[in-house]
Structures are given as structure tokens and as C-alpha cells.
Design a protein around this motif. Structure first.
Motif, short mmCIF file in Angstrom:
data_model
loop_
_atom_site.label_atom_id
_atom_site.label_comp_id
_atom_site.label_asym_id
_atom_site.label_seq_id
_atom_site.Cartn_x
_atom_site.Cartn_y
_atom_site.Cartn_z
N TYR A 157 0.52 -1.26 -0.04
CA TYR A 157 0.03 0.03 0.27
C TYR A 157 1.18 1.30 -0.12
CZ TYR A 157 -3.49 3.32 1.45
OH TYR A 157 -4.39 4.46 1.60
N LYS A 158 1.88 1.35 0.71
CA LYS A 158 2.82 2.40 0.75
C LYS A 158 3.75 2.56 -0.50
CE LYS A 158 2.88 2.55 5.91
NZ LYS A 158 4.01 2.15 7.03
N THR A 159 4.15 1.20 -1.12
CA THR A 159 5.07 1.49 -2.07
C THR A 159 4.60 1.37 -3.77
OG1 THR A 159 5.25 -0.99 -1.88
CG2 THR A 159 6.94 0.26 -0.75
N ASN A 160 3.43 0.59 -3.57
CA ASN A 160 2.94 0.43 -4.98
C ASN A 160 1.44 0.15 -5.06
OD1 ASN A 160 2.16 -0.62 -7.49
ND2 ASN A 160 4.12 -1.11 -7.95
N HIS A 161 0.70 1.07 -5.30
CA HIS A 161 -0.83 1.00 -5.13
C HIS A 161 -1.50 -0.13 -6.11
CE1 HIS A 161 -1.98 3.96 -2.32
NE2 HIS A 161 -1.17 4.77 -2.66
N HIS A 162 -0.75 -0.08 -7.45
CA HIS A 162 -1.47 -1.03 -8.41
C HIS A 162 -1.24 -2.41 -7.80
CE1 HIS A 162 -2.45 -2.84 -12.00
NE2 HIS A 162 -1.16 -3.45 -12.19
N HIS A 163 0.13 -2.70 -7.34
CA HIS A 163 0.31 -4.10 -6.72
C HIS A 163 -0.74 -4.61 -5.51
CE1 HIS A 163 4.43 -4.42 -9.02
NE2 HIS A 163 3.48 -4.41 -9.59
N PHE A 164 -0.93 -3.27 -4.67
CA PHE A 164 -1.71 -3.66 -3.70
C PHE A 164 -3.19 -3.72 -3.95
CE2 PHE A 164 -4.90 -1.73 -0.91
CZ PHE A 164 -4.72 -2.26 0.33
N ASP A 165 -3.74 -3.14 -4.98
CA ASP A 165 -5.15 -3.47 -5.52
C ASP A 165 -5.03 -4.91 -5.98
OD1 ASP A 165 -5.95 -0.81 -4.87
OD2 ASP A 165 -5.75 -0.20 -6.95
N THR A 166 -4.09 -5.52 -6.90
CA THR A 166 -4.25 -6.84 -7.19
C THR A 166 -4.09 -7.72 -6.04
OG1 THR A 166 -3.01 -6.12 -9.17
CG2 THR A 166 -2.83 -8.62 -8.58
N ALA A 167 -3.08 -7.48 -5.12
CA ALA A 167 -3.15 -8.22 -3.91
C ALA A 167 -4.24 -8.43 -3.12
CB ALA A 167 -1.95 -7.86 -3.24
N ALA A 168 -5.00 -7.18 -2.79
CA ALA A 168 -6.25 -7.02 -1.99
C ALA A 168 -7.28 -7.85 -2.71
CB ALA A 168 -6.59 -5.61 -2.20
N GLN A 169 -7.47 -8.11 -4.02
CA GLN A 169 -8.38 -8.64 -4.84
C GLN A 169 -8.25 -10.31 -4.61
OE1 GLN A 169 -9.71 -7.24 -8.90
NE2 GLN A 169 -8.40 -5.51 -8.45
N HIS A 170 -7.02 -10.60 -4.74
CA HIS A 170 -6.87 -11.93 -4.48
C HIS A 170 -6.99 -12.41 -2.98
CE1 HIS A 170 -4.98 -13.17 -8.42
NE2 HIS A 170 -4.08 -12.01 -8.31
N LEU A 171 -6.69 -11.67 -2.09
CA LEU A 171 -7.18 -11.69 -0.76
C LEU A 171 -8.66 -11.84 -0.63
CD1 LEU A 171 -6.35 -11.91 2.22
CD2 LEU A 171 -6.51 -9.53 2.47
N VAL A 172 -9.53 -11.09 -1.20
CA VAL A 172 -10.83 -11.21 -1.10
C VAL A 172 -11.30 -12.49 -1.56
CG1 VAL A 172 -13.06 -10.34 -2.00
CG2 VAL A 172 -11.18 -8.71 -1.02
N ASN A 173 -10.86 -12.84 -2.79
CA ASN A 173 -11.28 -14.03 -3.54
C ASN A 173 -11.11 -15.32 -2.73
OD1 ASN A 173 -12.22 -13.28 -5.76
ND2 ASN A 173 -10.40 -13.17 -7.01
N ARG A 174 -9.71 -15.07 -2.01
CA ARG A 174 -9.38 -16.37 -1.12
C ARG A 174 -10.33 -16.38 0.12
NH1 ARG A 174 -3.89 -17.00 2.29
NH2 ARG A 174 -4.25 -18.98 3.30
N ILE A 175 -10.64 -15.21 0.77
CA ILE A 175 -11.56 -15.26 1.84
C ILE A 175 -12.97 -15.63 1.38
CG2 ILE A 175 -13.00 -13.79 3.44
CD1 ILE A 175 -10.59 -11.63 3.33
N ILE A 176 -13.52 -15.34 0.13
CA ILE A 176 -14.87 -15.82 -0.31
C ILE A 176 -14.89 -17.33 -0.49
CG2 ILE A 176 -16.48 -15.70 -2.14
CD1 ILE A 176 -16.45 -13.26 -0.17
#
Length: 476
Positions: free
Chosen positions: A82-101
Motif C-alpha cells: 500500500y505504501k510502495t505500489n498501489h497497483h500491486h496493492f489492488d491486485t493483492a487485495a482482490q486475490h485476498l478477497v477471492n481467497r476469503i470468499i
């Protein structure tokens, strides 16, 4: 006239369709309004029980430990991205949500939880339900929440986010999610750093929601149906009466044409005979004078009978009877003898089968004689056979006497059978010779039968002759 009727029918159909469309939209809009305001009475108790079931949990019993096991190990990694690369953060966050679901779907126990809630509250209704996540935020060391998922956004790596704006499905069989079928909407969060905030809702609706809404609309639907039926019935009655009036007008026109022809025939004969009487050669021949005089006498008598028939039948709706006791069999035999003499030059074979018992009936002999003559006239007139056969039978049937007049003529169609007793109606089949008449013969027959309180029925098929059966009350 045909074009007018077709135009009327077309206009009526268009009006009925337009009214049906208006009624449909009225019912549909009413349904939409009631559906949006629909309130399931058990939803409150379901929501309270659900809140208690997940009071120290998330989504369903055991949901929080499952989510924690996925998110907690990722805090440091996500914070760095989140602090270094917002684009990579968005991708990682979506993968995290998919895993949770995926994990929540695999381990959800909402069905058993709902069964327990129904048993606890004594709810017998079959329910549709759904459990959805609306929003997920993560908090890092600075105590600021960072949005990971929002139901109002579309995420290319989260398939469920493309389907609707109500959230991500965890489980359930309710697919039309509305504000008025949400039993509980909760937000679970913590003030501590390295935590998360989760917004989710539990939806419940009766299985027969549509039926219940339609039941609330019963008077609206009934009113719409009755209005449409009333319009259809009124238009149908109007059309029926219009066609009937046209039919009556056609019959009257036909009657006028026929009676004109019937009157002109004896009048013409009288005029010609009278003109011949003035011829000098005729005056010298007594035989010619006698012949012409007979012609004038016969035609004048015919003209008199025509006038009387028209006046008596066309002007009177009910015959006045002068009844006397008479033997039906003897009267029929007399009528047949006279009728046979008058038709001696025709190939008509009459047969009479009287009942074995004397048939003493109270009747108006004059009207009955005319009735039977009309039936015989029709049997002869509507017959193309080389040998015309007419059978008259009287037979006893329990407490009644049947008079049966049967012929081997051309018969009648079902349509003709419906109208033969109407005033001025003339059956016009294909015959080798055109028929004459006023359309009053069978009308008179029916008037005579009704006046005597008798009954008449007709059996006939095209090509198979006709049978008239008159039923007369009779006691031995």
C-alpha cells in the motif's frame, strides 16, 4: 354492410387489446409497488436471532476465526504494498478477497443456523435466504482504514463483483436482494491497529413471496379482469344484436320481394284473363268464358288467402284458438285426402300410419289443418327426388301422443335448424327448381304448436330428409 361489420370487429379487438394492455400495466405497477413495500412479519425475529448467533462472530458461527486466519498473516505484506505500489496493492487485495470468499463458501453453515432459528421461533414457512458481504476495510499501523472491497465498485479479479451491487454471495438461494428483505445488516470492526472492518447482511424471504404479493392485489386483479370481461361481453352483445338486426332486415327484404312476387302472380293472371274476356272472339265462345272465369275465381281466392295469411301471421304474435274435441287420426285422414286431390298431378306418395287407439284431442281444427298443410307443402317443395315420399305417423308414448311427419327431401343444415321457426326466414338450399314462399309457414307452425301448449322438434341432415315431431299431451 360486411365491411362495416369487419371494421367494427377490428375496432373492437383493438380497443379490447388496448384495455388489456392498460390493465396489465396497472396490475404490473401495483405489483411493483407492493413488492417494494412487502414486509415479511417474521423477518424481525429472524434478524434478532441471527444477530445473537453471530454476536461474537462474523457472517456465521465460526466465520471470524476463518477470516482472521487469512487476513492477519497478510497485514505486513499488504501494508508495504500500500505504501510502495498501489497497483500491486489492488491486485493483492482482490486475490485476498477471492481467497476469503472461497474459504467462507467452503466452510459456511448458514443452512443449519437458519434451521435452528426457525425451530427456536416456531417458524413453519419455507424460506429463501442469502448471506452477502458488502464491504471490507483493513486498518494498518496508522489506524486509517483502507478499502479492499466495496459492493458499488467493479473489480476485474473478483468475479462476483460483476453480477450486482448487493455484494458478494457467500451462500443462499435468494437471488433478488432488496432492502425490504434484509433481516439483518451488520458492521463488525475494531479500534485497534492491524484489524479490519466487515459489512455484511443476512437476507430472508418467504418462498411464496410472489403469491403473497398477488394475494394482496386480489381486488385490483379481480377488478381488472371483471372490467375486461364486461367490455368483451358488452361488445359481443352489441355485435350479436347488430348482426341479428341485419339478419332480420335481410329476411324482411326477402319477405317483401317474395310477397311482391306472390301477389303479382295472381294479379297478373286476373288482368290477362280479364283482358281476354273483352276479346270479341272470346265472348262468342262460352267454354272460353267459363275457363277464364274459373281462372279469375281461383286467382282471386288465392289472392284472398295470401292477404289473410300475411295479416294473420305477420300482424299477430299469438294465435287465438277455438278448441273443440276432435279425433286427430280422422282429421289427418281428411286433410290428406284433400291435399292428395289438390296435388294429383305431382309424383308424391303419401302414407299415413295412425295409432291403434282413437286420439281424441282438444284443438283448433282450422289452425291444425293449416299447420299440417304447411308441413306437407315444405315436404313437397324442398324435395328433388323423382318419387317424393311423405310419411305421417301418430303413436302413443306413455302420457303423450306424437305426430311425426317425415319426408325424403333435401334435409337441412344445422344453421337452418336454428332459424326455421323465425318469422320471414326462408331456407334457400340448392334445388333443381327455385322455391316460392313468404318465410311464414314454419313460423305459423311454431305459433300454432305454442298456442296449443304442445312441443315440436326437428331431426334433419342435408341429403337425408327431415322429420318433424309434434308432442301432444294425451290421457287415455
Amino acid at each position: 354492410m360486411r365491411h362495416s361489420i369487419k371494421l367494427y370487429i377490428l375496432t373492437a379487438v383493438i380497443c379490447i387489446l388496448a384495455l388489456a394492455v392498460v390493465q396489465f400495466f396497472l396490475v404490473y405497477n401495483t405489483y411493483q409497488l407492493l413488492d417494494s413495500r412487502f414486509n415479511y412479519v417474521e423477518r424481525g425475529r429472524i434478524g434478532e436471532s441471527y444477530n445473537l448467533a453471530v454476536a461474537n462472530d462474523k457472517l456465521f458461527p465460526g466465520g471470524q476465526p476463518l477470516i482472521d486466519s487469512i487476513i492477519v498473516p497478510q497485514y505486513a505484506y499488504l501494508e508495504n504494498l500500500y505504501k510502495t505500489n498501489h497497483h500491486h496493492f489492488d491486485t493483492a487485495a482482490q486475490h485476498l478477497v477471492n481467497r476469503i470468499i472461497l474459504e467462507l463458501v467452503r466452510h459456511e453453515n448458514t443452512d443449519s443456523m437458519l434451521k435452528a432459528i426457525k425451530a427456536k421461533n416456531g417458524i413453519k414457512d419455507s424460506l429463501l435466504y442469502a448471506l452477502c458481504i458488502h464491504r471490507l476495510d483493513i486498518k494498518f499501523a496508522d489506524n486509517q482504514f483502507v478499502n479492499v472491497y466495496n459492493r458499488f465498485k467493479k473489480y476485474p479479479l473478483i468475479p462476483g463483483s460483476r453480477q450486482q451491487d448487493m455484494g458478494l454471495y457467500i451462500c443462499g438461494n435468494l437471488h433478488q436482494l432488496r432492502e425490504n428483505n434484509a433481516a439483518s445488516s451488520l458492521v463488525a470492526s475494531s479500534p485497534l491497529p492491524y484489524s479490519y472492518s466487515l459489512s455484511f447482511s443476512f437476507y430472508a424471504d418467504p418462498y411464496n413471496r410472489i403469491t403473497q404479493v398477488l394475494y394482496q392485489m386480489k381486488y385490483t386483479i379481480l377488478q381488472g379482469i371483471l372490467t375486461l370481461l364486461a367490455v368483451i361481453i358488452l361488445i359481443s352483445i352489441t355485435l350479436y344484436k347488430w348482426i341479428r338486426q341485419k339478419h332480420l332486415s335481410d329476411m324482411k327484404s326477402d319477405f317483401i320481394n317474395n310477397i311482391t312476387h306472390e301477389f303479382n302472380t295472381p294479379i297478373t293472371a286476373i288482368i290477362i284473363a280479364n283482358k281476354n274476356l273483352r276479346n270479341e272472339k272470346t265472348l262468342d265462345n262460352k267454354q272460353s268464358i267459363t275457363t277464364l272465369s274459373d281462372i279469375i275465381s281461383r286467382q282471386a281466392e288465392r289472392l284472398k288467402l295470401l292477404v289473410e295469411r300475411v295479416i294473420n301471421i305477420a300482424a299477430s304474435e299469438k294465435l287465438e284458438l277455438n278448441t273443440v274435441p276432435a279425433d286427430l287420426n280422422e282429421l289427418i285422414a281428411e286433410i290428406l285426402n284433400v291435399y292428395s286431390l289438390n296435388n294429383a298431378n305431382t309424383t308424391v306418395n303419401f302414407s299415413f300410419h295412425p295409432s291403434s287407439t282413437a286420439a281424441l284431442i282438444d284443438m283448433d281444427t282450422f289452425h291444425f289443418t293449416t299447420l299440417l298443410q304447411n308441413l306437407l307443402d315444405n315436404a313437397v317443395k324442398y324435395n328433388d327426388q323423382a318419387a317424393k315420399k311423405i310419411s305421417i305417423t301418430t303413436q302413443l308414448q306413455k302420457d303423450q301422443l306424437e305426430l311425426i311427419v317425415q319426408d325424403n327431401g333435401i334435409g337441412m343444415s344445422p344453421y337452418a335448424l336454428l332459424h326455421i321457426f323465425e318469422k320471414f326466414y326462408r331456407h334457400q338450399p340448392r334445388l333443381s327448381k327455385p322455391t316460392k314462399g313468404l318465410g311464414l309457414g314454419l313460423y305459423y307452425v311454431k305459433q300454432c304448436v305454442d298456442a296449443h301448449s304442445w312441443k315440436i322438434r326437428v331431426n334433419s341432415e342435408p341429403g337425408n330428409g327431415s322429420t318433424f315431431i309434434i308432442t301432444i299431451p294425451f290421457k287415455i
